[in-house]
Design a protein around this motif. Sequence first.
Motif, mmCIF file in Angstrom:
data_model
loop_
_atom_site.group_PDB
_atom_site.id
_atom_site.type_symbol
_atom_site.label_atom_id
_atom_site.label_comp_id
_atom_site.label_asym_id
_atom_site.label_seq_id
_atom_site.Cartn_x
_atom_site.Cartn_y
_atom_site.Cartn_z
ATOM 1 N N UNK A 1 0.821 -1.167 0.088
ATOM 2 C CA UNK A 1 -0.029 -0.103 0.015
ATOM 3 C C UNK A 1 0.803 1.219 -0.064
ATOM 4 N N UNK A 2 1.832 1.249 0.864
ATOM 5 C CA UNK A 2 2.545 2.555 0.915
ATOM 6 C C UNK A 2 3.414 2.746 -0.526
ATOM 7 N N UNK A 3 3.847 1.708 -0.982
ATOM 8 C CA UNK A 3 4.359 1.869 -2.528
ATOM 9 C C UNK A 3 3.354 2.273 -3.586
ATOM 10 N N UNK A 4 2.117 1.778 -3.315
ATOM 11 C CA UNK A 4 1.131 2.342 -4.282
ATOM 12 C C UNK A 4 0.966 3.835 -4.033
ATOM 13 N N UNK A 5 0.983 4.225 -2.781
ATOM 14 C CA UNK A 5 0.451 5.757 -2.502
ATOM 15 C C UNK A 5 1.958 6.491 -2.672
ATOM 16 N N UNK A 6 3.047 6.108 -2.816
ATOM 17 C CA UNK A 6 4.152 6.969 -3.367
ATOM 18 C C UNK A 6 4.046 7.131 -4.782
ATOM 19 N N UNK A 7 3.634 6.159 -5.570
ATOM 20 C CA UNK A 7 3.452 6.139 -6.958
ATOM 21 C C UNK A 7 2.198 7.463 -7.125
ATOM 22 N N UNK A 8 1.402 7.386 -6.453
ATOM 23 C CA UNK A 8 0.013 8.120 -6.717
ATOM 24 C C UNK A 8 0.670 9.751 -6.366
ATOM 25 N N UNK B 1 12.202 -1.792 -8.937
ATOM 26 C CA UNK B 1 11.266 -2.099 -9.949
ATOM 27 C C UNK B 1 10.902 -0.804 -10.514
ATOM 28 N N UNK B 2 10.381 -0.561 -11.818
ATOM 29 C CA UNK B 2 9.760 0.561 -12.468
ATOM 30 C C UNK B 2 8.795 1.305 -11.721
ATOM 31 N N UNK B 3 7.965 0.864 -10.700
ATOM 32 C CA UNK B 3 7.181 1.448 -9.882
ATOM 33 C C UNK B 3 7.111 1.151 -8.491
ATOM 34 N N UNK C 1 13.174 4.840 -11.357
ATOM 35 C CA UNK C 1 12.546 3.699 -10.830
ATOM 36 C C UNK C 1 12.212 3.752 -9.405
ATOM 37 N N UNK C 2 11.797 2.605 -8.749
ATOM 38 C CA UNK C 2 11.465 2.743 -7.167
ATOM 39 C C UNK C 2 12.275 1.642 -6.742
ATOM 40 N N UNK C 3 12.673 2.112 -5.486
ATOM 41 C CA UNK C 3 13.436 1.199 -4.570
ATOM 42 C C UNK C 3 12.463 1.128 -3.113
ATOM 43 N N UNK C 4 12.141 -0.046 -2.687
ATOM 44 C CA UNK C 4 11.442 -0.110 -1.510
ATOM 45 C C UNK C 4 12.104 -1.339 -0.551
ATOM 46 N N UNK D 1 10.335 6.313 -4.873
ATOM 47 C CA UNK D 1 10.073 6.540 -6.248
ATOM 48 C C UNK D 1 10.901 7.765 -6.719
ATOM 49 N N UNK D 2 11.568 7.365 -8.107
ATOM 50 C CA UNK D 2 12.482 8.337 -8.669
ATOM 51 C C UNK D 2 11.911 8.562 -10.092
#
Length: 288
Positions: free
Chosen positions: A146-153, A238-240, A200-203, A172-173
């Motif tokens: 969920x936090x990754x999804x919100x970072x993308x948004x 990953x890309x997102x 890209x993104x790093x989590x 997210x970069x």
Amino acid sequence: MTSVAPLVHSWTFEAIGTVWRIEAASPLDDGVREQITGAIARFDSEWSRFRADSLVSRLGGEGGAVPAPADAVAMLDAYDALDTATAGAVNPLVGEALARRGYDADYSLVDRGPVSAPRNWRELITWSPDALSLSEPALLDVGALGKGRLADLVLDLVPDGPAVVDAGGDIAVRGATQRVALEHPYDASRAIGVWSVTDAALCASAINRRAWGDGLHHVLDARTGQPVRRYAATWAAAPDAMTADAVATALFFDGGPRLAAEWGAEWVRMGTDGSVEWSPRCEAELFS
């Protein structure tokens, strides 16, 4: 994190229990900031199991059907794949199992013993672009991604140009490169390596975050309600950010590397014995 792009404007704030930092090449005006805080508030009001007034809490108490939140299909489709890859270890109905171990809405940190999440969760939850329904009360928890999804948004709301969104370590970069230290899970003053991330993104996930009691922490095996013991920390690029966040969770279990390969993610994980593994094409600089 240290930027090598001209990200000279920074905004730091607290939301959903963590510190956010957004870096951009130009200032974020009041309108953009309001959009960002509004998007975070909406997501929290829908998906937080720590709020009595959230949609998740309502479904947990009553079941039934509600208009689908905008993120329901993307996140629950991803959970479908996570469950399959991990043989049921990652499950969106793990909320009650977490609450019983003490990670509840009141943050009681009082362990009431393990309970497994419903293995038949696909029979209990129905989701579509129009509706989200539970055939009986059950507690959703989207912490695996969920936090990754919100970072993308949030990144999507930052005006065009180089930008970085750091949501408490889920990064997210866009249009920039970030060198990110991979924090040692047993010593926050040390790193096991550095990962340069571009567009890209790093989590990351680790058992020392949100830990309490006698070996309890927030990463549970949904099949048993017991905290994982084999791995101490994971990182995924990953890309997102939603994909990276989901893979970082899956890496605590045997099916994680296979899912990462299917989704085009690279990864590092550290065992509780101090051993370190990484994906074949991982570009992280790992220290000996």
